[in-house]
Structure formats: structure tokens, C-alpha cells
Design an enzyme around this catalytic site. Structure first.
Site, PDB file in Angstrom:
ATOM      1  NE  ARG A  81      -3.743  -0.267   2.420  1.00  0.00           N
ATOM      2  CZ  ARG A  81      -4.360  -0.747   3.497  1.00  0.00           C
ATOM      3  NH1 ARG A  81      -4.197  -0.178   4.675  1.00  0.00           N
ATOM      4  NH2 ARG A  81      -5.148  -1.804   3.402  1.00  0.00           N
ATOM      5  NE  ARG A 150      -2.919   1.428   9.446  1.00  0.00           N
ATOM      6  CZ  ARG A 150      -3.704   0.422   9.079  1.00  0.00           C
ATOM      7  NH1 ARG A 150      -4.445   0.526   7.997  1.00  0.00           N
ATOM      8  NH2 ARG A 150      -3.766  -0.684   9.794  1.00  0.00           N
ATOM      9  CE  LYS A 216      -6.821  -1.329  10.890  1.00  0.00           C
ATOM     10  NZ  LYS A 216      -7.601  -1.954   9.811  1.00  0.00           N
ATOM     11  CE  LYS A 218      -8.047   2.890   8.951  1.00  0.00           C
ATOM     12  NZ  LYS A 218      -9.006   2.001   8.266  1.00  0.00           N
ATOM     13  CB  CYS A 438     -13.957  -3.775   0.772  1.00  0.00           C
ATOM     14  SG  CYS A 438     -14.623  -5.436   0.965  1.00  0.00           S
ATOM     15  CB  CYS A 444      -9.393  -9.457   1.587  1.00  0.00           C
ATOM     16  SG  CYS A 444      -9.633  -9.117   3.341  1.00  0.00           S
ATOM     17  CB  CYS A 483     -15.499  -9.541   6.428  1.00  0.00           C
ATOM     18  SG  CYS A 483     -14.237  -8.357   6.931  1.00  0.00           S
ATOM     19  CB  CYS A 487     -12.292  -2.199   3.905  1.00  0.00           C
ATOM     20  SG  CYS A 487     -11.365  -3.155   5.123  1.00  0.00           S
TER      21      CYS A 487
END
Ligand code: SRM
Ligand code: SF4
Length: 573
Positions: A81, A150, A216, A218, A438, A444, A483, A487
Site C-alpha cells: 500500500r 495511516r 490503527k 485514522k 472493498c 483479502c 466482512c 473497509c
């Protein structure tokens, strides 16, 4: 194991905490395991660390069973990424990424929901060459994933006004300020100094310490009336307050997040809350102190409870404000007025205040590839990059803007865009133009159902229903994830689908068109036939009974299909 100063007193830190602390600032044994030719994989401990370097080990799930039958190890590969604040890349950088995609990855480029760029399918032995080349073009993958801040999102069209340009600069500064300081990245990927093997490293992480964050983190900056960064979904959000074309500062939001776990009501998507106002110069301090609060108070035992939203919801937003003010040494001012109209992108050409032109293209689910139907997105963007003097901007809705085109070049860019089928997406239905899915299968590892590969088909069937009701031009935000991790921010879709099992989804309704209200589950675990059967009568009723200007999500709430959810704590109620 070293003692973790930030572990909660009553529960031991999770395995990931041990891995981070013992990693010698994100090094672990990565250097050795990346060189190891015996397997295409790396050990789990190193994979955890690898995320901080912007990569996940994956395996091609389409090939999993077949390879297992043949007693072969899974088809291990890496996703990489690239982090670029506000999603801005130059045409030269794009050409390098395009070439890397052909040489080392699966031949496609994936634009993400956070304005980043992903390459999939890179084999371990090609990782170093790929990351090095990315850095040589002045892009980076550092901190694109992992337990750190991120990619900082911001409204992707800076030249629409001077304010947008200023906001982009703040996004970039916040991003730089919160970058990890460890030299591990340089050593590993860029042939820096010798890898330090000892735990006695003299390195310091002034903001993250050696524990990094519990999870994480954001940050996103929105410029009203566009909420195209879904500011309420961010751990920390900034809403630009503009007066007479001047950026006065930002309203600050805290505690948003989308992820949850099926069947675990202690996990839920949440909206950030507006806690006050700061000047542009104060924003970096607000970001830094917020991150350190999460570093010190976030849950380090249970990772699915470790996001900032739970730190805030467990202790209360007032507690957070007090702690933030204490660490800042000054207080936020009362929040200012603002209004959001929408959280999607506005397509086509616009002229910016700098006199340059910007073309926003619709890219289905952010996948840049050439297809057999003659949509040569990959080739088209490459050919444009060869002549384009401006830049490319990735939007938070997985789309791309060909930005900063001069009046003289506009015709040429337009002609190339048309020639390669880049503009054909603009003729899609309003539903499709407001859709996101996503990645999910096959890359994934967490996907329970298809998403990117399935949503286009489902949209085709829904488009027929909408057209039958005369609603083909009705803008409806529709999002799908494979899921419940969120995302594609499906919990903010007026229609949301969250994968439950192959071919089966939970259906959610009732989010707002501007991203300030969550949706709520309407039906659980249904297949395509059931999805269409459920939505058809609701769409028909919407066509008949909607009020002037009423959006689908608002109607779903008013008509009583679902209750309005303005706090994630009511999401499962
Ligand atoms: Fe995500 C994990 C893809 C945006 C919440 N996300 C993943 C992984 C890395 C799967 C994994 O852990 O093994 C996915 C890789 C799939 C692949 O093959 O590429 C993945 N996430 C993506 C992207 C590429 C989706 C896309 O279609 O664009 C987005 C990359 C963003 C970027 O450029 O940085 C992406 N992920 C998001 C968002 C949306 C956002 O940030 O605005 C969210 C919800 C917001 C949030 O964080 O609350 C999101 N991803 C997650 C979570 C759930 C976190 C949680 O709170 O529990 C996971 C799972 C995890 O972290 O354990 C996850
Ligand atoms: Fe994978 Fe789930 Fe994220 Fe989709 S939402 S990319 S399936 S982790």
C-alpha cells in the site's frame, strides 16, 4: 519480554504488543525472512511488523483448495500500500507504479477508500525491488498499515479553491508529523545502514514510544459541503471552517470507526463527535496529543476493542476533552457552524480557482485494469500520464481526478480519456456512481463473501428495479464489504451490504446521504434473490411516497423500515 508500560493493569497485553516491543522498532527478523528462499511466506511475527512497512502477506484464495490438494504451500504473495496524503501523485509517479504493477504485481492498480494505492500479488523476492523503486519516485509505503497513524485523507480537489490547497498542506503536515521515526524502513528497503540486531538500539519514537499504538489510527479532513472523506468515520476528523474564502480553522471530531465483528454486540461502527474548534496551526498539536492519549489509554489486551472509538465510549467524550485540553495546555474553542451535503464525488470537468481544469472519473471499485469490453483504464491513465503536466488525485470514494489540466491541454486529455473508455463510467447510473466495494476475494484473507467482484453484478439488477420505478437518476449511496471490518465504510451506505458467508450478506438501510448517520440491519444473512425481493417493494414505495428532495436513507427511516442510528452504541439495539 520487556515490560509494557501501557498495558491495562487487569489484563495481559495481546501477542501483538509483545511482537512490537520486542521488534527493535519494527525490525524483527524481517531482513532475514525476506531473504529466505525456502518459502514464499514470512513468519506471523514478521508479518505483523511488515504491516507497519505498508504490506500484508496474503495468499490467492482462488487457488487455495487446488494447491492444498496438490500438497503445495498456499500461493503466498504480498499486497503493498502506497501512502500519499490526500491521494496526490504526479504523472511520473503514476508511470512508475504502472510499470511496477506490470513487472512485479498482478498487472492492476487498486485505488483505495483512503486515497491510497495498492499493488497486489507481489512475490516475496520482488518486494525489496518494488519498495525501493516506489521510494525512488518519492512515494512511500511506510505506515500505510500497522498500529500507527495511516494515510491522512483530505478533500482531493485542492485547486477548487485556495482553501482546498491549504487544507491539503495541513493534511500533509499532520501525516509527516505522525510518521514513525524508526530507521527500520530505510534499512530494510532502501539499503540504509546495517540492520541493528540488538535490543540496545538508541532509537526513539517520540510519539509512539516502542509500543506504537494499540491499533490503527485514522485522520481525515473534510471541506464542507463535501464530506467525501467520511469525516465521521475517522478516529480523528477535522472539518474546515471557511469564511469568505479564508480557512479559519477546523472543527475537531473524535471517536469514529467502522469495524465490528458479526455476533459481538460489544463491537460496532461509530460516528466521530464534534468536540470543538482549533486554528489551522493548532491542528498538528491536537493530532499529536490525541494520538498519545490513545497510545496511553487504548486497550492493549483485546485487539477488537482497541480502537480509539472504544477508548472514548468507555471513558466518555468529556473525559477525552479534559485529557486533551490538559495535554495541550489550552482548550478548544466552541465548534463553529457547518453543513455537509453529500459524501460522494462530483464527476466530470470542473475549473478551479487557479484557472486549471480537473476531471473526476468514476472507477468502479477503484480497480485500474484493462478489460475485454474495451475499457482500457490502465492503458488510458498511462497514456495520459505520458503527456499530463498536472497531477492525479485519488478520492476517498475509490475514484481518480486528472487534476490541474491547463486550458490548452484540456482537449487532448479529454480526447485520450474518451479514446480509452475512461469517461464511459460517467454515463453509469447514479446508483453505480455512488457505489463502493472493498477488495475482498481473492486477496483479502478476512473476506467471508465476494465484494469487489460481485457488487457490479448486483448493481445491474438493482438498476433494472430503479429504472422500472423511474429512479435511474436518483443518487443513492450503496456500499458493500466482504466482512464486517468496514473497509468500504458500508455502515455509512444508504444501502449497505456486509458479507456473512459465500453469496450471503446482511442488508442495512437508513444511513444519511451526507455521512452523518449510520445505517441499521434490516435483514440478516440473505442471498441475491432475497436481497432483490426485499429491496424491490421498498424502492417502489420510495418512488411513490418520497418527499421533495428526500434521500433514500432518510425515507427508509421515515417509513419505519429501520430506526435512525446517530450513535454506534445504538447500532445493535
Ligand atoms: Fe481495511 C483490514 C483493505 C480501508 C477497516 N483492510 C484490511 C485488510 C488489510 C485485510 C487484512 O487485515 O488482512 C484488507 C486488505 C484487502 C486487500 O486484499 O487489499 C483491507 N481497507 C482495505 C482497503 C484497500 C479497501 C478498499 O477497497 O479500498 C482500504 C485501504 C485503505 C488505505 O488506503 O489505507 C481499507 N479498512 C478501511 C476502512 C475505511 C477507511 O479507513 O476509511 C476501514 C473502516 C474504518 C475504520 O478503520 O474503522 C477499514 N480494515 C479494516 C479493519 C477493521 C478495523 C477495526 O476497527 O476492527 C480491518 C481488520 C483489522 O484491522 O484487523 C481491515
Ligand atoms: Fe477484507 Fe473485510 Fe476489508 Fe473487505 S471489509 S477488504 S473483506 S477486511
Amino acid at each position: 519480554m520487556s515490560k509494557d508500560p501501557y498495558a491495562p493493569k487487569d489484563a495481559p497485553p495481546s501477542d501483538v504488543e509483545h511482537i512490537k516491543i520486542n521488534s527493535n522498532y519494527l525490525r524483527g527478523s524481517l531482513n532475514a525472512t525476506l531473504e529466505d528462499r525456502v518459502t514464499a511466506s514470512i513468519p506471523e511475527d514478521d508479518n505483523r511488523l511488515m504491516k507497519h512497512h505498508g504490506s500484508y502477506m496474503q495468499d490467492d484464495r482462488d487457488l487455495r483448495n487446488e494447491r492444498a490438494k496438490q500438497k503445495l504451500e498456499p500461493a503466498y504473495q504480498f499486497m503493498l500500500r502506497i501512502r500519499a496524503a490526500g491521494g496526490v501523485v504526479t504523472p511520473q509517479q503514476w508511470l512508475v507504479l504502472d510499470e511496477l504493477a506490470q513487472t512485479y504485481a498482478n498487472g492492476t492498480i487498486r485505488l483505495t477508500t483512503r486515497q491510497s494505492i495498492q499493488l497486489h500479488g507481489i512475490i516475496k523476492w520482488n518486494m525489496k525491488a518494488t519498495v525501493k523503486t516506489i521510494n525512488e519516485t518519492l512515494l512511500t509505503t511506510y505506515a500505510a498499515c500497522g498500529d500507527v497513524n495511516r494515510n491522512v485523507m483530505c478533500n482531493p480537489n485542492p485547486y477548487q479553491s485556495e482553501v482546498h490547497g491549504e487544507v491539503y498542506k495541513w493534511a500533509d503536515r499532520i501525516s509527516e508529523h505522525l510518521l514513525p521515526q524508526s530507521r527500520a524502513y530505510h534499512e530494510l528497503w532502501l539499503d540504509g545502514e546495517k540492520i541493528i540486531d540488538s535490543q540496545e538500539s538508541v532509537e526513539q519514537e517520540p510519539i509512539y514510544k516502542n509500543v506504537y499504538l494499540p491499533r490503527k489510527f485514522k485522520i481525515g479532513i473534510a471541506v464542507p459541503p463535501a464530506n467525501d472523506v467520511d469525516v465521521y468515520s475517522q478516529d480523528l476528523g477535522f472539518i474546515a471552517i471557511v469564511d469568505n474564502g479564508k480557512l479559519l480553522g477546523f472543527n475537531v471530531t473524535a471517536g469514529g470507526g467502522m469495524g465490528m465483528t458479526h455476533g459481538d454486540t460489544a463491537t460496532y461502527p461509530q460516528l466521530g463527535r464534534v468536540i470543538g474548534f482549533c486554528t489551522p496551526e493548532q491542528a498538528i498539536d491536537v493530532a499529536e496529543k490525541t494520538v498519545t492519549i490513545q497510545r496511553d489509554y487504548g486497550d492493549r489486551s483485546v485487539r477488537k476493542h482497541a480502537r480509539f472509538k472504544y477508548t472514548i465510549d468507555d471513558r466518555g467524550i468529556e473525559w477525552f476533552k479534559d485529557e486533551l485540553h490538559r495535554r495541550l495546555g489550552w482548550s478548544l474553542e466552541p465548534a463553529r457552524d457547518y453543513r455537509f451535503d453529500h459524501n460522494g464525488d462530483r464527476y466530470g470537468w470542473v475549473k478551479g480557482s487557479n484557472g486549471k481544469w480537473h476531471l473526476t472519473l468514476f472507477i468502479q471499485n477503484g480497480r485500474i485494469a484493462d478489460d475485454e469490453q474495451g475499457h482500457l483504464l490502465m492503458t488510458g491513465l498511462r497514456e495520459i500520464a505520458k503527456v499530463h503536466k498536472g497531477d492525479y488525485r485519488i478520492t476517498g470514494n475509490q475514484n481518480i481526478i486528472i487534476g490541474n489540466v491547463s486550458g490548452q491541454s484540456k482537449r487532448k486529455i479529454d480526447q485520450l480519456a474518451e479514446q480509452y473508455g475512461l469517461t464511459s463510467g460517467l454515463a453509469s447510473s447514479a446508483l453505480r456512481r455512488n457505489s463502493m466495494a472493498c477488495v475482498a476475494l481473492p486477496t483479502c484473507g478476512l473476506a467471508m463473501a465476494e465484494s469487489e467482484r460481485y457488487l457490479p453484478t448486483l448493481l445491474g439488477k438493482l438498476e433494472t428495479i430503479l429504472a422500472d420505478e423511474g429512479l435511474q437518476e436518483q443518487e443513492i449511496v450503496i456500499r458493500m464489504t466482504g466482512c464486517p471490518n468496514g473497509c468500504a465504510r458500508a455502515s455509512l451506505g444508504e444501502i449497505g451490504f456486509i458479507g456473512k458467508a459465500p453469496g450471503r450478506y446482511n442488508l442495512y438501510l437508513g444511513a444519511s446521504f451526507n455521512g452523518d448517520r449510520l445505517n441499521k440491519m434490516y435483514r440478516e444473512n440473505i442471498n441475491e434473490e432475497e436481497i432483490l425481493a426485499e429491496l424491490k417493494p421498498i424502492i417502489a414505495r420510495y418512488a411513490r411516497e418520497r418527499q421533495e428532495g428526500e434521500h433514500f436513507g432518510d425515507f427508509a427511516v421515515r417509513a419505519g423500515y429501520v430506526q435512525a442510528v446517530v450513535s454506534g452504541t445504538d447500532f445493535h439495539a
